[in-house]
Design a protein around this motif. Sequence first.
Motif, PDB file in Angstrom:
ATOM      1  N   LEU A  24     -19.739 -63.555  22.283  1.00  0.00           N
ATOM      2  CA  LEU A  24     -20.676 -62.316  22.833  1.00  0.00           C
ATOM      3  C   LEU A  24     -20.873 -61.677  21.031  1.00  0.00           C
ATOM      4  CD1 LEU A  24     -19.411 -61.017  25.880  1.00  0.00           C
ATOM      5  CD2 LEU A  24     -21.467 -62.180  25.935  1.00  0.00           C
ATOM      6  N   ILE A  25     -19.916 -61.815  21.048  1.00  0.00           N
ATOM      7  CA  ILE A  25     -19.644 -60.919  19.407  1.00  0.00           C
ATOM      8  C   ILE A  25     -20.523 -61.209  18.498  1.00  0.00           C
ATOM      9  CG2 ILE A  25     -18.679 -60.136  17.315  1.00  0.00           C
ATOM     10  CD1 ILE A  25     -16.674 -59.270  19.433  1.00  0.00           C
ATOM     11  N   ALA A  28     -23.947 -61.475  19.108  1.00  0.00           N
ATOM     12  CA  ALA A  28     -25.052 -59.751  18.780  1.00  0.00           C
ATOM     13  C   ALA A  28     -25.011 -60.105  17.032  1.00  0.00           C
ATOM     14  CB  ALA A  28     -24.005 -58.684  19.739  1.00  0.00           C
ATOM     15  N   ASN A  56     -14.997 -53.303  18.494  1.00  0.00           N
ATOM     16  CA  ASN A  56     -16.158 -54.516  18.663  1.00  0.00           C
ATOM     17  C   ASN A  56     -17.381 -54.142  18.024  1.00  0.00           C
ATOM     18  OD1 ASN A  56     -14.492 -55.673  19.965  1.00  0.00           O
ATOM     19  ND2 ASN A  56     -15.200 -55.428  22.311  1.00  0.00           N
ATOM     20  N   ASN A  57     -17.721 -52.934  18.699  1.00  0.00           N
ATOM     21  CA  ASN A  57     -18.923 -52.575  17.000  1.00  0.00           C
ATOM     22  C   ASN A  57     -18.891 -53.337  15.337  1.00  0.00           C
ATOM     23  OD1 ASN A  57     -21.150 -50.065  15.822  1.00  0.00           O
ATOM     24  ND2 ASN A  57     -21.984 -50.916  18.026  1.00  0.00           N
ATOM     25  N   GLY A 101     -17.254 -46.988  21.901  1.00  0.00           N
ATOM     26  CA  GLY A 101     -16.460 -46.307  21.685  1.00  0.00           C
ATOM     27  C   GLY A 101     -16.088 -45.571  21.564  1.00  0.00           C
ATOM     28  N   PHE A 102     -16.881 -44.447  20.352  1.00  0.00           N
ATOM     29  CA  PHE A 102     -16.866 -43.240  19.352  1.00  0.00           C
ATOM     30  C   PHE A 102     -15.894 -41.995  20.013  1.00  0.00           C
ATOM     31  CE2 PHE A 102     -18.396 -39.672  17.176  1.00  0.00           C
ATOM     32  CZ  PHE A 102     -17.917 -40.192  15.863  1.00  0.00           C
ATOM     33  N   LEU A 171     -25.104 -62.167  28.831  1.00  0.00           N
ATOM     34  CA  LEU A 171     -24.634 -60.673  29.384  1.00  0.00           C
ATOM     35  C   LEU A 171     -25.268 -61.242  31.072  1.00  0.00           C
ATOM     36  CD1 LEU A 171     -22.896 -58.290  27.712  1.00  0.00           C
ATOM     37  CD2 LEU A 171     -21.904 -60.252  29.125  1.00  0.00           C
TER      38      LEU A 171
END
Length: 455
Positions: A24-25, A28, A56-57, A101-102, A171
């Motif tokens: 996925l990463i 992306a 992950n970002n 996630g920040f 996804l």
Amino acid sequence: MIQVVTPQHMQAIDDASEVPLDELIARAGAAVARAAIRQLGGTYGRRVLVVAGPGNNGADGRVAATRLRERGVRVAVVDALDLPERLPRADLVIDAAFGTGFRGGWQFPDVGATPVLAVDVPTGLDAATGVAGPSTPHAVRTVTFQAAKPGHVFADGPARCGDLEVVDIGLGVDRADALLVDAAAVRHWLPHRPTDAHKWREAVRIVAGTPGMTGAGHLATTAAQRAGASLVAVSSPGVDADAPVEALDRRVPGFDWYTAVLDDLHRFRSLVIGPGLGREEHTVASVLRCVEDAVVPMVIDGDGLFALAWNEAGSPAVLVDREVPTVLTPHDGEYGLLTGRRPDDDRLAAATSLADTTGATVLLKGPATVVATPGEVPLIVDAGDERLATAGTGDVLAGIIGALLARQIPAHRAAAAGAFVHGLAVQRCASVGVIAGDLVEQLPAVFTDLLATDA
Ligand SMILES: NC(=O)C1=CN([C@@H]2O[C@H](COP(=O)(O)OP(=O)(O)OC[C@H]3O[C@@H](n4cnc5c(N)ncnc54)[C@H](O)[C@@H]3O)[C@@H](O)[C@H]2O)[C@@H](O)CC1
Ligand SMILES: Nc1ncnc2c1ncn2[C@@H]1O[C@H](COP(=O)(O)OP(=O)(O)O)[C@@H](O)[C@H]1O
């Protein structure tokens, strides 16, 4: 329509996916690299700075860096948690510091005038609500994955995200939490007039305007006419001024006008009630009688919403027994009257909860308008802009929705289509000095263009 999925739901989709996270990463990051090259207008001699965080970002950003280097771009990657005192110069900054996630407390560095491409969300933008943190950059473009998030469309989202690109990374989205309305959908919802059309078949009844506020009746009436109503009958209680020439002028007294309205309401296909009616006790009483007894789909707007809120049993009690669709069109203040609380930052939840308690279709107005109906996926309309924030545009919207209901479009779609064409209408207006009547004039061309495009 673009699917909108909340960050929590997206996390669950991610967890349930059979595609490994690394893959996925990789997908992306590759999409971010492609967007960066488009933004740069090429690769040769271009310099990119990637601000990459620990999650992950950041991983998406590091993959993008590798892909860009492979294409010949000069790339510097800096660690978001260990920023150098001076940032390397660049033609484009990729914000891959933090995504969903920040947790706050980190400042995005000052990059001056260098354009920023954001990965998933600009750092610090709440993906659930669109509320930006103090250092959230203004990206020129944001690349997000699989579905838009509410934060891209509400509050600060549109201004901070720039152009939004939604990339399929494989996804499977089981269900959308909302859908972003587009022209293709609205075109599909609009019925063609049958060749045996009859002027009573799409007839709209309007009760709007009082002495001193006659414009509300006029705007709602002309909007309904221009949105395809075959006939409009308008009453402005206690007003003697003339209705538009093509409308039926149904003069009613200032008090107890509900009997006159209900008398032949069965001949109409929808009723619009409320714009500019005032908030007198006798007006509240007449509105409530109409809501209780009206046998046709209704749009309740403006002072009609006040009347609903101003009754001892509460608005749900008046509405839940209605057997035909009802569309409520509150702005934040009217939402507060109806529920006792203005909507909070989660506007999807706010509209949905009022729809669920009343059984009605709720159109919650704002820069992005939400339409919620029990049992339907909420719809979001972001076609308009701040030029709509002028007196009387809500009256126009109510008239448009009344016409679309009369044209037999189901309430959920009629409300969203109404907000969409209302937004398209303002796009065709001047940049300054727009008044509500300008929207009405644009409507025939908006509908003509919508139906002519073959997307
Ligand atoms: N299903 C999806 O939508 C996918 C999402 N992906 C990416 O994954 C991101 C979410 O990844 P994560 O959950 O790892 O979240 P983030 O990458 O946003 O960051 C979480 C990490 O940052 C730390 N952190 C958070 N705030 C901080 C602060 N103020 N100061 C210092 N450290 C802080 C956390 O402790 C955690 O280690 C998305 O935004 C998106 O970019 C992609 O990798 C592919 C698939
Ligand atoms: N900043 C904005 N951007 C886009 N649309 C807006 C903005 N502010 C208001 N609107 C739209 O303008 C309309 C205003 O309606 P309303 O407040 O009922 O006006 P009025 O009561 O004066 O007729 C709504 O459709 C709302 O969604």
